[in-house]
Structures are given as C-alpha cells and as structure tokens.
Design a protein around this motif. Sequence first.
Motif, PDB file in Angstrom:
ATOM      1  N   GLU A 261      43.764  39.221  43.690  1.00  0.00           N
ATOM      2  CA  GLU A 261      43.624  39.589  42.286  1.00  0.00           C
ATOM      3  C   GLU A 261      42.145  39.689  41.938  1.00  0.00           C
ATOM      4  O   GLU A 261      41.727  40.605  41.227  1.00  0.00           O
ATOM      5  N   ASP A 262      41.319  38.750  42.419  1.00  0.00           N
ATOM      6  CA  ASP A 262      39.889  38.788  42.156  1.00  0.00           C
ATOM      7  C   ASP A 262      39.270  40.054  42.757  1.00  0.00           C
ATOM      8  O   ASP A 262      38.424  40.702  42.131  1.00  0.00           O
ATOM      9  N   ILE A 263      39.672  40.380  43.972  1.00  0.00           N
ATOM     10  CA  ILE A 263      39.134  41.575  44.639  1.00  0.00           C
ATOM     11  C   ILE A 263      39.566  42.820  43.862  1.00  0.00           C
ATOM     12  O   ILE A 263      38.768  43.744  43.643  1.00  0.00           O
ATOM     13  N   ARG A 264      40.803  42.801  43.432  1.00  0.00           N
ATOM     14  CA  ARG A 264      41.307  43.934  42.681  1.00  0.00           C
ATOM     15  C   ARG A 264      40.529  44.087  41.364  1.00  0.00           C
ATOM     16  O   ARG A 264      40.158  45.197  40.969  1.00  0.00           O
ATOM     17  N   GLU A 265      40.311  43.001  40.681  1.00  0.00           N
ATOM     18  CA  GLU A 265      39.590  43.049  39.407  1.00  0.00           C
ATOM     19  C   GLU A 265      38.140  43.497  39.647  1.00  0.00           C
ATOM     20  O   GLU A 265      37.576  44.261  38.878  1.00  0.00           O
ATOM     21  N   GLU A 266      37.564  42.954  40.701  1.00  0.00           N
ATOM     22  CA  GLU A 266      36.200  43.332  41.043  1.00  0.00           C
ATOM     23  C   GLU A 266      36.136  44.811  41.402  1.00  0.00           C
ATOM     24  O   GLU A 266      35.220  45.526  40.971  1.00  0.00           O
ATOM     25  N   ALA A 267      37.110  45.283  42.172  1.00  0.00           N
ATOM     26  CA  ALA A 267      37.148  46.696  42.537  1.00  0.00           C
ATOM     27  C   ALA A 267      37.385  47.547  41.298  1.00  0.00           C
ATOM     28  O   ALA A 267      36.790  48.629  41.134  1.00  0.00           O
ATOM     29  N   HIS A 268      38.259  47.034  40.424  1.00  0.00           N
ATOM     30  CA  HIS A 268      38.564  47.772  39.196  1.00  0.00           C
ATOM     31  C   HIS A 268      37.301  47.836  38.308  1.00  0.00           C
ATOM     32  O   HIS A 268      36.977  48.881  37.744  1.00  0.00           O
ATOM     33  N   ALA A 269      36.588  46.704  38.186  1.00  0.00           N
ATOM     34  CA  ALA A 269      35.368  46.665  37.390  1.00  0.00           C
ATOM     35  C   ALA A 269      34.315  47.587  38.003  1.00  0.00           C
ATOM     36  O   ALA A 269      33.599  48.313  37.301  1.00  0.00           O
ATOM     37  N   ARG A 270      34.245  47.509  39.343  1.00  0.00           N
ATOM     38  CA  ARG A 270      33.284  48.381  40.041  1.00  0.00           C
ATOM     39  C   ARG A 270      33.645  49.840  39.818  1.00  0.00           C
ATOM     40  O   ARG A 270      32.762  50.680  39.571  1.00  0.00           O
TER      41      ARG A 270
ATOM     42  N   GLU B 182      35.210  51.039  37.235  1.00  0.00           N
ATOM     43  CA  GLU B 182      34.887  51.343  35.836  1.00  0.00           C
ATOM     44  C   GLU B 182      33.391  51.622  35.694  1.00  0.00           C
ATOM     45  O   GLU B 182      32.983  52.550  34.995  1.00  0.00           O
ATOM     46  N   ASP B 183      32.550  50.791  36.366  1.00  0.00           N
ATOM     47  CA  ASP B 183      31.102  51.006  36.330  1.00  0.00           C
ATOM     48  C   ASP B 183      30.734  52.361  36.926  1.00  0.00           C
ATOM     49  O   ASP B 183      29.908  53.093  36.370  1.00  0.00           O
ATOM     50  N   ILE B 184      31.343  52.705  38.068  1.00  0.00           N
ATOM     51  CA  ILE B 184      31.065  53.985  38.731  1.00  0.00           C
ATOM     52  C   ILE B 184      31.495  55.146  37.832  1.00  0.00           C
ATOM     53  O   ILE B 184      30.779  56.139  37.664  1.00  0.00           O
ATOM     54  N   ARG B 185      32.680  55.007  37.216  1.00  0.00           N
ATOM     55  CA  ARG B 185      33.189  56.057  36.327  1.00  0.00           C
ATOM     56  C   ARG B 185      32.263  56.193  35.113  1.00  0.00           C
ATOM     57  O   ARG B 185      31.899  57.308  34.702  1.00  0.00           O
ATOM     58  N   ALA B 186      31.833  55.066  34.541  1.00  0.00           N
ATOM     59  CA  ALA B 186      30.945  55.091  33.375  1.00  0.00           C
ATOM     60  C   ALA B 186      29.600  55.725  33.758  1.00  0.00           C
ATOM     61  O   ALA B 186      29.045  56.545  33.011  1.00  0.00           O
TER      62      ALA B 186
END
Length: 193
Positions: free
Chosen positions: A8-17, A19-23
């Motif tokens: 879950e942490d990796i998923r959230e981190e990947a998801h946040a990453r 989001e940062d890349i998309r932004a």
Amino acid sequence: MSLDTVVEDIREEAHARAEDIRAEGETRAEEIESAAQEDADEIVADAEADVDREIEQLREQRLSSAKLEAKQQRLEARRDVLTEVREAVEDELAALEGDTREELTHDLLEAATVEFDESDDVAVYGRSDDAELLESILADYDGYEYAGDYDCLGGVVVESEASRVRVNNTFDSVLEDVWEDNLQEISNRLFEQ
C-alpha cells in the motif's frame, strides 16, 4: 509491517509520484503552449507589420507615380498652351499689313545695313508677299537689290558676297530672340501660381 502495508505504501508512493509527474507534465505542457502562443502572436504581429509596411510603400509609390504623372500632364498642357500662343503671335505677324508692316520691314532692313560697306552689292531676300514692298523700300538704298523669296513671316535676310556677311532680320528671328529671352515671363503670366 505487513506485506499489505508495504504494498500500500509503495502504491501510494507510486501514485503520488505519478501525480507529481502528471502535474509537472501539465505545467511543462502549459509552458510550451504559452511559449508557442507567444511565438505565434509575434509571428502574426511581424507579418501584420510587414503587410502594413508593404501597403504604405505601395501607397507612397502610387502617390508618387500619380504626382509625377499629374506634373507631366501639367507640363504638357503648358507646352501646348505656349505653342498655341506662339502660333497665334506668328499668325498676327504674318497678317500685319499697311504702314505697320512697312515700318517694321524698313526698321529691320535699316538695322542690317550697319553690317555692310557702302560699296557692297547687297542682296535682300524676303517673304514673297512682301516683294513689292521690299522693292519700294530698296529704291532708297544704293547697291541694295531685291534678290528673291525667303520663307519667313516677314522682314529681311540681307547678304553680300563681297563682305561674306549674312544678316537674318526676319520677323521669325526677332520673334525667336524675344520668345527665348521672355519665355519665363510669358509662362509666369500665363500660368500665375
């Protein structure tokens, strides 16, 4: 920590990453789009300025050309009027009669006599219509003789082979001198500006 938590942490981190890349991608895309729009606006402004300059140059060229053409037409019209005036003067001179014609012819002959010696045999030419007038005037001049026709408006051409002198005192030559000397004044009077 359980495996689910790590996932879950990796998923959230990947998801946040993600989001940062998309932004960052959106920001970069907006920057590129903004720069492209600025370039396009600059290109359009330059093109409009070029078109405005070309239009102004064409307008100036056409205006200059129109002014030149108008000036040429004015000069041509002035030349035509001056030619008409000159022809009218020539017609008036050719039509002179009586005492006026006799007096002018006599004065022109008298002005020519100063060029010849008293012993010269002098030939006098004149307009064919003035032959009789010239012969009557020449009766008062020793050594002067009417020698024939000369194509002119009036007056005399006087010459002597002995002194090799020829004097053109025709109405035409006098008119030419007067015309040339006074052309500017004639033009100014006709075309006062």
